[in-house]
Scaffold this motif. Structure first.
Motif, PDB file in Angstrom:
ATOM      1  N   ALA A 223     -12.316  25.750   1.145  1.00 40.00           N
ATOM      2  CA  ALA A 223     -13.282  26.760   1.602  1.00 40.00           C
ATOM      3  C   ALA A 223     -13.446  26.727   3.120  1.00 40.00           C
ATOM      4  O   ALA A 223     -13.561  27.779   3.755  1.00 40.00           O
ATOM      5  CB  ALA A 223     -14.630  26.540   0.930  1.00 40.00           C
ATOM      6  N   TYR A 224     -13.447  25.533   3.700  1.00 42.98           N
ATOM      7  CA  TYR A 224     -13.650  25.409   5.152  1.00 42.98           C
ATOM      8  C   TYR A 224     -12.349  25.286   5.933  1.00 42.98           C
ATOM      9  O   TYR A 224     -12.277  25.711   7.085  1.00 42.98           O
ATOM     10  CB  TYR A 224     -14.557  24.208   5.445  1.00 42.98           C
ATOM     11  N   PHE A 225     -11.342  24.675   5.324  1.00 48.18           N
ATOM     12  CA  PHE A 225     -10.063  24.463   6.013  1.00 48.18           C
ATOM     13  C   PHE A 225      -8.886  24.843   5.120  1.00 48.18           C
ATOM     14  O   PHE A 225      -8.107  23.985   4.698  1.00 48.18           O
ATOM     15  CB  PHE A 225      -9.926  22.994   6.440  1.00 48.18           C
ATOM     16  N   PRO A 226      -8.721  26.136   4.821  1.00 46.95           N
ATOM     17  CA  PRO A 226      -7.609  26.539   3.955  1.00 46.95           C
ATOM     18  C   PRO A 226      -6.251  26.198   4.570  1.00 46.95           C
ATOM     19  O   PRO A 226      -5.279  25.986   3.846  1.00 46.95           O
ATOM     20  CB  PRO A 226      -7.792  28.048   3.796  1.00 46.95           C
ATOM     21  N   CYS A 227      -6.211  26.098   5.886  1.00 49.21           N
ATOM     22  CA  CYS A 227      -4.947  25.775   6.547  1.00 49.21           C
ATOM     23  C   CYS A 227      -4.454  24.381   6.145  1.00 49.21           C
ATOM     24  O   CYS A 227      -3.250  24.164   5.991  1.00 49.21           O
ATOM     25  CB  CYS A 227      -5.083  25.892   8.059  1.00 49.21           C
TER      26      CYS A 227
ATOM     27  N   TYR B  11      -0.311  28.441   9.367  1.00 47.31           N
ATOM     28  CA  TYR B  11      -1.292  29.188   8.590  1.00 47.31           C
ATOM     29  C   TYR B  11      -2.521  29.505   9.431  1.00 47.31           C
ATOM     30  O   TYR B  11      -3.061  30.607   9.373  1.00 47.31           O
ATOM     31  CB  TYR B  11      -1.689  28.372   7.355  1.00 47.31           C
ATOM     32  N   MET B  12      -2.970  28.542  10.229  1.00 47.64           N
ATOM     33  CA  MET B  12      -4.178  28.719  11.031  1.00 47.64           C
ATOM     34  C   MET B  12      -3.987  29.765  12.126  1.00 47.64           C
ATOM     35  O   MET B  12      -4.883  30.567  12.391  1.00 47.64           O
ATOM     36  CB  MET B  12      -4.580  27.381  11.664  1.00 47.64           C
TER      37      MET B  12
ATOM     38  N   CYS C  15      -3.032  38.445  11.468  1.00 45.07           N
ATOM     39  CA  CYS C  15      -3.635  38.835  10.177  1.00 45.07           C
ATOM     40  C   CYS C  15      -2.592  38.839   9.067  1.00 45.07           C
ATOM     41  O   CYS C  15      -2.580  39.725   8.212  1.00 45.07           O
ATOM     42  CB  CYS C  15      -4.337  40.176  10.278  1.00 45.07           C
ATOM     43  N   THR C  16      -1.690  37.874   9.111  1.00 44.62           N
ATOM     44  CA  THR C  16      -0.624  37.842   8.115  1.00 44.62           C
ATOM     45  C   THR C  16      -0.478  36.500   7.420  1.00 44.62           C
ATOM     46  O   THR C  16       0.571  36.224   6.848  1.00 44.62           O
ATOM     47  CB  THR C  16       0.729  38.196   8.764  1.00 44.62           C
ATOM     48  N   CYS C  17      -1.506  35.664   7.430  1.00 44.65           N
ATOM     49  CA  CYS C  17      -1.371  34.381   6.735  1.00 44.65           C
ATOM     50  C   CYS C  17      -1.173  34.597   5.237  1.00 44.65           C
ATOM     51  O   CYS C  17      -0.577  33.765   4.562  1.00 44.65           O
ATOM     52  CB  CYS C  17      -2.547  33.460   7.017  1.00 44.65           C
ATOM     53  N   TRP C  18      -1.599  35.738   4.725  1.00 42.42           N
ATOM     54  CA  TRP C  18      -1.409  36.031   3.305  1.00 42.42           C
ATOM     55  C   TRP C  18       0.070  36.171   2.969  1.00 42.42           C
ATOM     56  O   TRP C  18       0.495  35.863   1.853  1.00 42.42           O
ATOM     57  CB  TRP C  18      -2.201  37.272   2.883  1.00 42.42           C
ATOM     58  N   VAL C  19       0.888  36.612   3.927  1.00 42.30           N
ATOM     59  CA  VAL C  19       2.328  36.733   3.699  1.00 42.30           C
ATOM     60  C   VAL C  19       2.930  35.341   3.515  1.00 42.30           C
ATOM     61  O   VAL C  19       3.716  35.102   2.591  1.00 42.30           O
ATOM     62  CB  VAL C  19       3.018  37.470   4.873  1.00 42.30           C
ATOM     63  N   LEU C  20       2.529  34.417   4.380  1.00 45.06           N
ATOM     64  CA  LEU C  20       3.014  33.045   4.297  1.00 45.06           C
ATOM     65  C   LEU C  20       2.560  32.396   2.995  1.00 45.06           C
ATOM     66  O   LEU C  20       3.345  31.745   2.302  1.00 45.06           O
ATOM     67  CB  LEU C  20       2.501  32.259   5.512  1.00 45.06           C
ATOM     68  N   GLY C  21       1.289  32.592   2.644  1.00 44.65           N
ATOM     69  CA  GLY C  21       0.757  32.043   1.402  1.00 44.65           C
ATOM     70  C   GLY C  21       1.476  32.586   0.182  1.00 44.65           C
ATOM     71  O   GLY C  21       1.802  31.841  -0.752  1.00 44.65           O
ATOM     72  N   ALA C  22       1.730  33.877   0.164  1.00 43.56           N
ATOM     73  CA  ALA C  22       2.416  34.505  -0.967  1.00 43.56           C
ATOM     74  C   ALA C  22       3.847  33.988  -1.092  1.00 43.56           C
ATOM     75  O   ALA C  22       4.352  33.787  -2.205  1.00 43.56           O
ATOM     76  CB  ALA C  22       2.410  36.018  -0.816  1.00 43.56           C
ATOM     77  N   ASN C  23       4.495  33.736   0.033  1.00 48.61           N
ATOM     78  CA  ASN C  23       5.857  33.204   0.025  1.00 48.61           C
ATOM     79  C   ASN C  23       5.895  31.833  -0.651  1.00 48.61           C
ATOM     80  O   ASN C  23       6.769  31.557  -1.474  1.00 48.61           O
ATOM     81  CB  ASN C  23       6.400  33.131   1.454  1.00 48.61           C
ATOM     82  N   TYR C  24       4.954  30.975  -0.312  1.00 51.21           N
ATOM     83  CA  TYR C  24       4.933  29.642  -0.905  1.00 51.21           C
ATOM     84  C   TYR C  24       4.480  29.670  -2.363  1.00 51.21           C
ATOM     85  O   TYR C  24       4.921  28.852  -3.166  1.00 51.21           O
ATOM     86  CB  TYR C  24       4.083  28.675  -0.071  1.00 51.21           C
ATOM     87  N   ARG C  25       3.615  30.600  -2.708  1.00 47.57           N
ATOM     88  CA  ARG C  25       3.226  30.739  -4.119  1.00 47.57           C
ATOM     89  C   ARG C  25       4.448  31.145  -4.931  1.00 47.57           C
ATOM     90  O   ARG C  25       4.660  30.671  -6.051  1.00 47.57           O
ATOM     91  CB  ARG C  25       2.114  31.771  -4.260  1.00 47.57           C
TER      92      ARG C  25
END
Length: 117
Positions: free
Chosen positions: A3-7, A31-32, A39-49
């Motif tokens: 919640a505080y440090f998703p990175c 990520y940070m 505004c694209t950390c979601w792209v990186l997250g989706a790639n790893y998911r």
């Protein structure tokens, strides 16, 4: 933590999925800084998911990877972290810690054996 440090959570997941090729610090840094700057950390997250799903042959549910990371990245990261934990991997240990834990599990002798003659 997420919640505080998703990175940090992302960095831990990335290090495990990349088998140590990406360090937790580098993953966290990417990520940070991708979030506020592009505004694209979601792209990186989706790639790893996606990598996690492919590695363990998981279905893409409850929604597509990019949707989950775009609208609720913290929830997606928690799911991914928990998936690794359920498979016996503690992402908070890092890749080298994971390897050491696996090695230790192999070298512990059974408790029922004795050396008496």
């Amino acid at each position: 933590m997420t919640a505080y440090f998703p990175c940090v959570t992302f960095g831990q997941i990335a290090e495990i999925l990349d088998e140590g090729q990406t360090s937790c610090a580098l993953g966290s840094f990417l990520y940070m800084f991708m979030g506020p700057a592009l505004c694209t950390c979601w792209v990186l997250g989706a790639n790893y998911r996606s990598k996690l799903r492919e590695k363990y042959n998981l279905v893409e549910a409850p929604a597509e990877d990019w949707v989950l990371h775009l609208f609720c990245s913290c929830c997606a990261l928690c799911q991914e972290f928990r998936e690794l934990q359920n498979r016996g991997i503690d992402p908070s240990l890092g890749w080298m810690g994971h390897l050491a834990q696996k090695q230790e599990a192999r070298t512990v002798p059974p408790q029922t054996q004795s050396m008496s003659a």
